[in-house]
Design an enzyme around this catalytic site. Structure first.
Site, PDB file in Angstrom:
ATOM      1  N   HIS A 134      48.229  43.302  42.085  1.00 54.94           N
ATOM      2  CA  HIS A 134      47.774  41.978  42.521  1.00 54.94           C
ATOM      3  C   HIS A 134      48.939  41.111  42.977  1.00 54.94           C
ATOM      4  O   HIS A 134      48.889  40.488  44.050  1.00 54.94           O
ATOM      5  CB  HIS A 134      47.031  41.301  41.368  1.00 54.94           C
ATOM      6  CG  HIS A 134      46.660  39.877  41.651  1.00 54.94           C
ATOM      7  ND1 HIS A 134      45.478  39.510  42.244  1.00 54.94           N
ATOM      8  CD2 HIS A 134      47.336  38.710  41.418  1.00 54.94           C
ATOM      9  CE1 HIS A 134      45.435  38.194  42.375  1.00 54.94           C
ATOM     10  NE2 HIS A 134      46.547  37.690  41.871  1.00 54.94           N
ATOM     11  N   GLU A 135      50.013  41.072  42.188  1.00 56.80           N
ATOM     12  CA  GLU A 135      51.140  40.206  42.524  1.00 56.80           C
ATOM     13  C   GLU A 135      51.874  40.706  43.765  1.00 56.80           C
ATOM     14  O   GLU A 135      52.274  39.916  44.626  1.00 56.80           O
ATOM     15  CB  GLU A 135      52.104  40.107  41.334  1.00 56.80           C
ATOM     16  CG  GLU A 135      51.495  39.503  40.078  1.00 56.80           C
ATOM     17  CD  GLU A 135      50.917  38.115  40.289  1.00 56.80           C
ATOM     18  OE1 GLU A 135      51.335  37.414  41.230  1.00 56.80           O
ATOM     19  OE2 GLU A 135      50.012  37.733  39.527  1.00 56.80           O
ATOM     20  N   HIS A 138      50.114  39.696  46.970  1.00 62.33           N
ATOM     21  CA  HIS A 138      50.415  38.343  47.453  1.00 62.33           C
ATOM     22  C   HIS A 138      51.614  38.370  48.401  1.00 62.33           C
ATOM     23  O   HIS A 138      51.600  37.713  49.456  1.00 62.33           O
ATOM     24  CB  HIS A 138      50.736  37.416  46.279  1.00 62.33           C
ATOM     25  CG  HIS A 138      49.540  36.857  45.580  1.00 62.33           C
ATOM     26  ND1 HIS A 138      48.509  36.217  46.233  1.00 62.33           N
ATOM     27  CD2 HIS A 138      49.208  36.831  44.251  1.00 62.33           C
ATOM     28  CE1 HIS A 138      47.604  35.811  45.352  1.00 62.33           C
ATOM     29  NE2 HIS A 138      47.991  36.180  44.145  1.00 62.33           N
ATOM     30  N   GLU A 195      43.605  34.677  46.207  1.00 61.61           N
ATOM     31  CA  GLU A 195      43.500  35.421  44.955  1.00 61.61           C
ATOM     32  C   GLU A 195      42.512  36.582  45.085  1.00 61.61           C
ATOM     33  O   GLU A 195      42.772  37.699  44.607  1.00 61.61           O
ATOM     34  CB  GLU A 195      43.064  34.479  43.820  1.00 61.61           C
ATOM     35  CG  GLU A 195      44.079  33.422  43.450  1.00 61.61           C
ATOM     36  CD  GLU A 195      45.400  34.008  42.990  1.00 61.61           C
ATOM     37  OE1 GLU A 195      45.389  35.050  42.311  1.00 61.61           O
ATOM     38  OE2 GLU A 195      46.455  33.421  43.316  1.00 61.61           O
TER      39      GLU A 195
END
Length: 269
Positions: A134-135, A138, A195
């Site tokens: 997820h990070e 980004h 997100e």
């Protein structure tokens, strides 16, 4: 003057687009990597200097191992889908920091921090991969630069309104309405969209790296339990609700596994 500002806003929004390789969609971004990355790298170094970095432990080694696998998976996907060299300016770095905050983040250009406080929730390597994917997503999708671009447009919109409105009372009402409206109606949905996008991209990357994407929903169930139900309404938050994320991740997991199979990944840990 009014026409000049409005024309500038339109030209800026129209010309400052970059394609997101994972979605194929045009994104608002007028800050190039050459401008964003050096600043991010310097801020990351400053952060490490003022915090306790955990070195040499099994947990620290796990963070690095998972990060390297996720970054490698992202590069494999990008190369296979017509984006060779996309990561050439990224300088991957993975650090575990002693802090009880339940958090992790990745700065533009691939500088990653996990706080020790999130490890009881991730529980194992696969849980770390959920968060790492997820990070990293980004950073891959340039969300940092997009947020900077959106914030700049928000500020320019306020300037345009203040130039256009001459009546003091009307100007006060405009500033109040614009501040609330642009935040709730534009900036917060924009952030929630990032997100959600990072959840989906991260799921795909972790699967290509050999981690089970079905575990992502399980991690968010633990996140929900840890929060104790203390969260603002979704429309007032920068993030989707825990339930929204759990439902999305559950629905997307089969497609992530299917994507991983294109890269010869048929079993997941």
């Amino acid at each position: 003057m009014k026409k000049i500002i409005l024309t500038g806003l339109v030209l800026l929004a129209v010309t400052a687009c970059k394609t997101n390789p994972f979605t194929g969609k045009s994104t608002l971004n007028f800050y190039p990597n050459s401008q964003v990355f050096p600043t991010a790298f310097a801020q990351y170094d400053q952060f490490l200097e003022s915090n306790k970095v955990v070195k040499g432990t099994s947990d620290a080694q796990m963070i690095t191992k998972v990060g390297q696998r996720i970054a490698s998976a992202a590069e494999r996907w990008l190369n296979a889908n017509g984006y060779p060299g996309y990561l050439k300016d990224y300088k991957w770095e993975y650090n575990l920091v002693q802090d009880e905050t339940v958090n992790a983040w990745c700065m533009p250009g691939g500088k990653i921090v996990f706080y020790t406080g999130i490890l009881p929730i991730t529980q194992d390597e696969t849980g770390v991969a959920v968060v790492m994917g997820h990070e990293v997503a980004h950073a891959l999708a340039d969300h940092g630069a997009q947020r900077m671009s959106a914030s700049t447009l928000q500020q320019l919109g306020a300037v345009a309104g203040n130039v256009a409105i001459q009546d003091e009372k009307t100007l006060g009402l405009f500033n109040q309405a614009y501040g609330v409206g642009s935040q709730i109606g534009v900036m917060l949905p924009f952030s929630r969209g990032h997100e959600t996008e990072a959840d989906r991209i991260g799921l795909q990357i972790m699967a290509i790296a050999g981690y089970d994407p079905s575990e992502a929903a399980e991690l968010w169930k633990r996140m929900k339990a840890n929060s104790g139900g203390q969260a603002p309404p979704e429309f007032l938050s920068t993030h989707p609700s825990n339930d929204t994320r759990i439902n999305n991740l559950t629905a997307w997991a089969p497609a992530a596994k299917q994507e991983a199979r294109k890269f010869g990944v048929t079993s997941f840990e």
